[in-house]
Design a protein around this motif. Structure first.
Motif, mmCIF file in Angstrom:
data_model
loop_
_atom_site.group_PDB
_atom_site.id
_atom_site.type_symbol
_atom_site.label_atom_id
_atom_site.label_comp_id
_atom_site.label_asym_id
_atom_site.label_seq_id
_atom_site.Cartn_x
_atom_site.Cartn_y
_atom_site.Cartn_z
ATOM 1 N N ASP A 51 0.647 -1.328 -0.072
ATOM 2 C CA ASP A 51 -0.020 -0.051 0.028
ATOM 3 C C ASP A 51 0.817 1.197 -0.035
ATOM 4 O O ASP A 51 0.368 2.441 0.059
ATOM 5 C CB ASP A 51 -0.902 -0.040 1.157
ATOM 6 N N LYS A 53 2.702 4.539 -1.195
ATOM 7 C CA LYS A 53 2.461 5.439 -2.253
ATOM 8 C C LYS A 53 3.768 6.411 -2.230
ATOM 9 O O LYS A 53 4.191 6.757 -1.178
ATOM 10 C CB LYS A 53 1.058 6.199 -2.184
ATOM 11 N N ASP A 54 4.081 7.174 -3.323
ATOM 12 C CA ASP A 54 4.914 8.118 -3.238
ATOM 13 C C ASP A 54 4.187 9.307 -3.132
ATOM 14 O O ASP A 54 2.824 9.554 -3.157
ATOM 15 C CB ASP A 54 5.847 8.184 -4.591
ATOM 16 N N GLY A 57 0.907 9.961 -5.161
ATOM 17 C CA GLY A 57 0.207 8.905 -5.116
ATOM 18 C C GLY A 57 0.388 7.746 -6.094
ATOM 19 O O GLY A 57 -0.677 6.913 -6.004
ATOM 20 N N TYR A 59 1.512 3.857 -6.618
ATOM 21 C CA TYR A 59 1.572 2.875 -5.607
ATOM 22 C C TYR A 59 2.792 2.222 -6.483
ATOM 23 O O TYR A 59 2.613 1.175 -7.336
ATOM 24 C CB TYR A 59 0.449 1.753 -5.961
ATOM 25 N N TYR A 60 3.991 2.737 -6.224
ATOM 26 C CA TYR A 60 5.228 2.286 -6.947
ATOM 27 C C TYR A 60 5.567 0.890 -6.497
ATOM 28 O O TYR A 60 6.221 0.412 -7.491
ATOM 29 C CB TYR A 60 6.205 3.264 -6.516
#
Length: 92
Positions: A51, A53-54, A57, A59-60
């Protein structure tokens, strides 16, 4: 050799390896969505980043995982933001 021993060898190999002119580039290793070797963020090892996020936003970790599963000869570039420390721990 068991998996734990293999991961230890890989972790040691990437610990001080850096690239880029300013030595800010580094390698990291995940198993599924969990980092198992990371030279700059030991606090993340063993934690699911499904879950994560950078700042934009993305989800890398999910994107990296899906890209790795479906690689072809052309490859795929995943854009994401993550801290990029220099060897002296200064962030750029």
């Amino acid at each position: 050799m068991d998996e734990k021993s293999q991961i230890a060898i890989i972790a040691k190999a990437i610990e001080k390896f850096r690239f880029e002119n300013n030595k800010s580039g580094y390698f990291f290793v995940y198993k599924d969505h969990v980092p198992v070797a990371h030279p700059t963020r030991k606090d993340l090892i063993g934690k699911s980043l499904y879950d994560a996020k950078d700042p934009n936003g993305a989800y890398y970790v999910r994107e990296l995982f899906e890209s790795a599963k479906s690689q072809n000869k052309k490859g795929k570039f995943i854009r994401f933001q993550f801290s990029k420390p220099l060897p002296n721990r200064e962030l750029i």
